[in-house]
Write a protein that holds these residues in place. Structure first.
Motif, PDB file in Angstrom:
ATOM      1  N   LEU A  19      35.663  -8.790  -0.628  1.00 44.81           N
ATOM      2  CA  LEU A  19      34.988  -9.073   0.630  1.00 44.81           C
ATOM      3  C   LEU A  19      33.484  -9.171   0.421  1.00 44.81           C
ATOM      4  CD1 LEU A  19      35.148  -9.453   3.714  1.00 44.81           C
ATOM      5  CD2 LEU A  19      34.864  -6.963   3.899  1.00 44.81           C
ATOM      6  N   ALA A  20      32.903  -8.256  -0.343  1.00 48.35           N
ATOM      7  CA  ALA A  20      31.455  -8.266  -0.579  1.00 48.35           C
ATOM      8  C   ALA A  20      31.015  -9.577  -1.234  1.00 48.35           C
ATOM      9  CB  ALA A  20      31.057  -7.074  -1.445  1.00 48.35           C
ATOM     10  N   ALA A  21      31.758 -10.039  -2.216  1.00 49.64           N
ATOM     11  CA  ALA A  21      31.419 -11.307  -2.878  1.00 49.64           C
ATOM     12  C   ALA A  21      31.527 -12.475  -1.908  1.00 49.64           C
ATOM     13  CB  ALA A  21      32.334 -11.533  -4.084  1.00 49.64           C
ATOM     14  N   ALA A  22      32.583 -12.490  -1.105  1.00 49.65           N
ATOM     15  CA  ALA A  22      32.779 -13.577  -0.145  1.00 49.65           C
ATOM     16  C   ALA A  22      31.701 -13.564   0.933  1.00 49.65           C
ATOM     17  CB  ALA A  22      34.162 -13.464   0.491  1.00 49.65           C
ATOM     18  N   LEU A  23      31.328 -12.373   1.410  1.00 48.74           N
ATOM     19  CA  LEU A  23      30.264 -12.268   2.405  1.00 48.74           C
ATOM     20  C   LEU A  23      28.944 -12.792   1.851  1.00 48.74           C
ATOM     21  CD1 LEU A  23      31.019  -8.737   3.959  1.00 48.74           C
ATOM     22  CD2 LEU A  23      31.351 -10.980   5.051  1.00 48.74           C
ATOM     23  N   PHE A  24      28.642 -12.438   0.619  1.00 47.87           N
ATOM     24  CA  PHE A  24      27.407 -12.919  -0.016  1.00 47.87           C
ATOM     25  C   PHE A  24      27.410 -14.439  -0.123  1.00 47.87           C
ATOM     26  CE2 PHE A  24      25.154 -14.297  -3.831  1.00 47.87           C
ATOM     27  CZ  PHE A  24      23.871 -13.851  -3.537  1.00 47.87           C
ATOM     28  N   MET A  25      28.519 -14.996  -0.591  1.00 47.21           N
ATOM     29  CA  MET A  25      28.617 -16.449  -0.744  1.00 47.21           C
ATOM     30  C   MET A  25      28.521 -17.160   0.607  1.00 47.21           C
ATOM     31  SD  MET A  25      31.506 -16.752  -3.683  1.00 47.21           S
ATOM     32  CE  MET A  25      31.270 -18.507  -3.918  1.00 47.21           C
ATOM     33  N   ALA A  26      29.194 -16.610   1.611  1.00 49.22           N
ATOM     34  CA  ALA A  26      29.173 -17.222   2.944  1.00 49.22           C
ATOM     35  C   ALA A  26      27.782 -17.156   3.546  1.00 49.22           C
ATOM     36  CB  ALA A  26      30.174 -16.526   3.861  1.00 49.22           C
ATOM     37  N   LYS A  27      27.109 -16.035   3.381  1.00 48.28           N
ATOM     38  CA  LYS A  27      25.764 -15.866   3.946  1.00 48.28           C
ATOM     39  C   LYS A  27      24.774 -16.813   3.279  1.00 48.28           C
ATOM     40  CE  LYS A  27      23.037 -13.587   6.721  1.00 48.28           C
ATOM     41  NZ  LYS A  27      23.113 -13.800   8.153  1.00 48.28           N
ATOM     42  N   THR A  28      24.840 -16.924   1.959  1.00 44.19           N
ATOM     43  CA  THR A  28      23.874 -17.762   1.240  1.00 44.19           C
ATOM     44  C   THR A  28      24.131 -19.250   1.413  1.00 44.19           C
ATOM     45  OG1 THR A  28      25.148 -17.546  -0.806  1.00 44.19           O
ATOM     46  CG2 THR A  28      23.316 -16.014  -0.484  1.00 44.19           C
ATOM     47  N   SER A  29      25.375 -19.637   1.683  1.00 44.50           N
ATOM     48  CA  SER A  29      25.670 -21.062   1.832  1.00 44.50           C
ATOM     49  C   SER A  29      25.991 -21.455   3.274  1.00 44.50           C
ATOM     50  CB  SER A  29      26.827 -21.465   0.912  1.00 44.50           C
ATOM     51  OG  SER A  29      28.002 -20.785   1.280  1.00 44.50           O
ATOM     52  N   ASN A  30      25.827 -20.496   4.201  1.00 48.50           N
ATOM     53  CA  ASN A  30      26.087 -20.747   5.614  1.00 48.50           C
ATOM     54  C   ASN A  30      27.513 -21.268   5.833  1.00 48.50           C
ATOM     55  OD1 ASN A  30      25.338 -20.616   8.307  1.00 48.50           O
ATOM     56  ND2 ASN A  30      24.705 -22.768   8.344  1.00 48.50           N
ATOM     57  N   ALA A  31      28.455 -20.638   5.157  1.00 54.39           N
ATOM     58  CA  ALA A  31      29.862 -21.053   5.229  1.00 54.39           C
ATOM     59  C   ALA A  31      30.623 -20.214   6.247  1.00 54.39           C
ATOM     60  CB  ALA A  31      30.518 -20.908   3.856  1.00 54.39           C
ATOM     61  N   GLU A  32      31.747 -20.760   6.704  1.00 51.69           N
ATOM     62  CA  GLU A  32      32.679 -20.031   7.562  1.00 51.69           C
ATOM     63  C   GLU A  32      33.636 -19.249   6.675  1.00 51.69           C
ATOM     64  OE1 GLU A  32      34.787 -22.369  10.552  1.00 51.69           O
ATOM     65  OE2 GLU A  32      33.354 -23.988  10.158  1.00 51.69           O
ATOM     66  N   LEU A  33      34.141 -18.139   7.207  1.00 53.02           N
ATOM     67  CA  LEU A  33      35.125 -17.340   6.482  1.00 53.02           C
ATOM     68  C   LEU A  33      36.430 -17.276   7.260  1.00 53.02           C
ATOM     69  CD1 LEU A  33      33.345 -14.088   5.200  1.00 53.02           C
ATOM     70  CD2 LEU A  33      33.954 -16.118   3.904  1.00 53.02           C
ATOM     71  N   MET A  34      37.503 -17.298   6.523  1.00 50.88           N
ATOM     72  CA  MET A  34      38.822 -16.981   7.057  1.00 50.88           C
ATOM     73  C   MET A  34      39.334 -15.812   6.227  1.00 50.88           C
ATOM     74  SD  MET A  34      41.523 -17.369   8.979  1.00 50.88           S
ATOM     75  CE  MET A  34      41.451 -18.987   9.751  1.00 50.88           C
ATOM     76  N   LEU A  35      39.513 -14.659   6.859  1.00 50.59           N
ATOM     77  CA  LEU A  35      40.037 -13.489   6.179  1.00 50.59           C
ATOM     78  C   LEU A  35      41.556 -13.491   6.316  1.00 50.59           C
ATOM     79  CD1 LEU A  35      37.500 -10.860   7.561  1.00 50.59           C
ATOM     80  CD2 LEU A  35      37.305 -12.266   5.488  1.00 50.59           C
ATOM     81  N   LEU A  36      42.241 -13.371   5.208  1.00 45.66           N
ATOM     82  CA  LEU A  36      43.705 -13.431   5.201  1.00 45.66           C
ATOM     83  C   LEU A  36      44.285 -12.217   4.506  1.00 45.66           C
ATOM     84  CD1 LEU A  36      46.517 -14.870   5.420  1.00 45.66           C
ATOM     85  CD2 LEU A  36      45.953 -15.973   3.228  1.00 45.66           C
ATOM     86  N   HIS A  37      45.260 -11.610   5.178  1.00 47.33           N
ATOM     87  CA  HIS A  37      46.091 -10.598   4.535  1.00 47.33           C
ATOM     88  C   HIS A  37      47.534 -11.020   4.737  1.00 47.33           C
ATOM     89  CE1 HIS A  37      48.369  -6.681   4.539  1.00 47.33           C
ATOM     90  NE2 HIS A  37      47.909  -6.796   3.310  1.00 47.33           N
ATOM     91  N   VAL A  38      48.286 -11.041   3.674  1.00 43.70           N
ATOM     92  CA  VAL A  38      49.702 -11.390   3.757  1.00 43.70           C
ATOM     93  C   VAL A  38      50.519 -10.131   3.528  1.00 43.70           C
ATOM     94  CG1 VAL A  38      51.566 -12.812   2.844  1.00 43.70           C
ATOM     95  CG2 VAL A  38      49.231 -13.718   2.904  1.00 43.70           C
ATOM     96  N   VAL A  39      51.215  -9.715   4.563  1.00 44.48           N
ATOM     97  CA  VAL A  39      52.105  -8.563   4.450  1.00 44.48           C
ATOM     98  C   VAL A  39      53.331  -9.027   3.680  1.00 44.48           C
ATOM     99  CG1 VAL A  39      53.494  -6.882   5.718  1.00 44.48           C
ATOM    100  CG2 VAL A  39      51.282  -7.623   6.645  1.00 44.48           C
ATOM    101  N   SER A  40      53.611  -8.319   2.602  1.00 44.14           N
ATOM    102  CA  SER A  40      54.700  -8.735   1.720  1.00 44.14           C
ATOM    103  C   SER A  40      55.460  -7.515   1.221  1.00 44.14           C
ATOM    104  CB  SER A  40      54.109  -9.481   0.518  1.00 44.14           C
ATOM    105  OG  SER A  40      55.071  -9.644  -0.491  1.00 44.14           O
ATOM    106  N   PRO A  41      56.760  -7.638   1.102  1.00 43.94           N
ATOM    107  CA  PRO A  41      57.537  -6.526   0.535  1.00 43.94           C
ATOM    108  C   PRO A  41      57.122  -6.178  -0.894  1.00 43.94           C
ATOM    109  CG  PRO A  41      58.997  -8.106   1.580  1.00 43.94           C
ATOM    110  CD  PRO A  41      57.626  -8.719   1.559  1.00 43.94           C
ATOM    111  N   TYR A  42      56.417  -7.078  -1.573  1.00 40.22           N
ATOM    112  CA  TYR A  42      55.975  -6.833  -2.944  1.00 40.22           C
ATOM    113  C   TYR A  42      54.651  -6.082  -2.984  1.00 40.22           C
ATOM    114  CZ  TYR A  42      59.212 -10.735  -3.330  1.00 40.22           C
ATOM    115  OH  TYR A  42      60.296 -11.562  -3.206  1.00 40.22           O
ATOM    116  N   GLU A  43      54.011  -5.930  -1.838  1.00 39.53           N
ATOM    117  CA  GLU A  43      52.686  -5.322  -1.783  1.00 39.53           C
ATOM    118  C   GLU A  43      52.762  -3.807  -1.977  1.00 39.53           C
ATOM    119  OE1 GLU A  43      48.834  -5.301   1.199  1.00 39.53           O
ATOM    120  OE2 GLU A  43      50.726  -6.078   1.915  1.00 39.53           O
TER     121      GLU A  43
END
Length: 160
Positions: A19-43
């Motif tokens: 998340l920290a890396a994605a936030l930094f990249m989004a902030k510096t490039s003015n990008a949108e974020l989509m946060l995804l969590h996939v609930v999986s029996p393998y998790e």
């Protein structure tokens, strides 16, 4: 630069560096974020359905075992969703346009599908250093995404 970044987080409690890396990249490039969590029996942490032992070492009936499983699964999903929401609030507080989704199923297919349909031009996700029997049977999520995504993929080593 990147305009739409999909952040795929598996074990949400260990995804802070992703998340920290994605936030930094989004902030510096003015990008949108989509946060995804996939609930999986393998998790990791996902409840197992099995014969369960109740108080006084009594084996629970099949009906009770199923009921307990669904309660544990609902608790797991709601805790994951709550943590995902806190990540969303963090992104919005930084002035980043962000949204989130929690899906159920196979993470590798969910990640690639959402990246395509949402129009992501970058996927940020973690990867484990170890390769275990589960990966041999089901395949590594990060490896699948690297080879099947329509866009760039940044994989970050999970930190212990």
């Amino acid at each position: 630069m990147f305009k739409k970044i999909l952040v795929a987080m598996d074990s949400l409690e260990t995804s802070n560096h992703i998340l920290a890396a994605a936030l930094f990249m989004a902030k510096t490039s003015n990008a949108e974020l989509m946060l995804l969590h996939v609930v999986s029996p393998y998790e990791e942490g996902y409840p197992n359905i099995s014969i369960q032992v109740g108080k006084n070492s009594q084996i629970l009936t099949h009906k009770d075992s199923i009921s307990n499983y669904f309660k544990q699964r609902e608790k797991f999903e709601s805790q994951s969703l709550e943590l995902l929401r806190s990540h969303l609030v963090q992104a919005i507080a930084m002035g980043i346009k962000a949204e989130m989704t929690q899906n159920f199923g196979d993470p590798k297919w969910n990640i690639c599908d959402l990246a395509r349909t949402w129009g992501a031009d970058l996927i940020v996700m973690g990867r484990r250093a170890s390769y275990d029997i589960k990966d041999a049977i089901h395949g590594s999520v990060s490896n699948y995404v690297l080879h099947n995504s329509h866009c760039a993929v940044l994989t970050l080593q999970h930190q212990n």
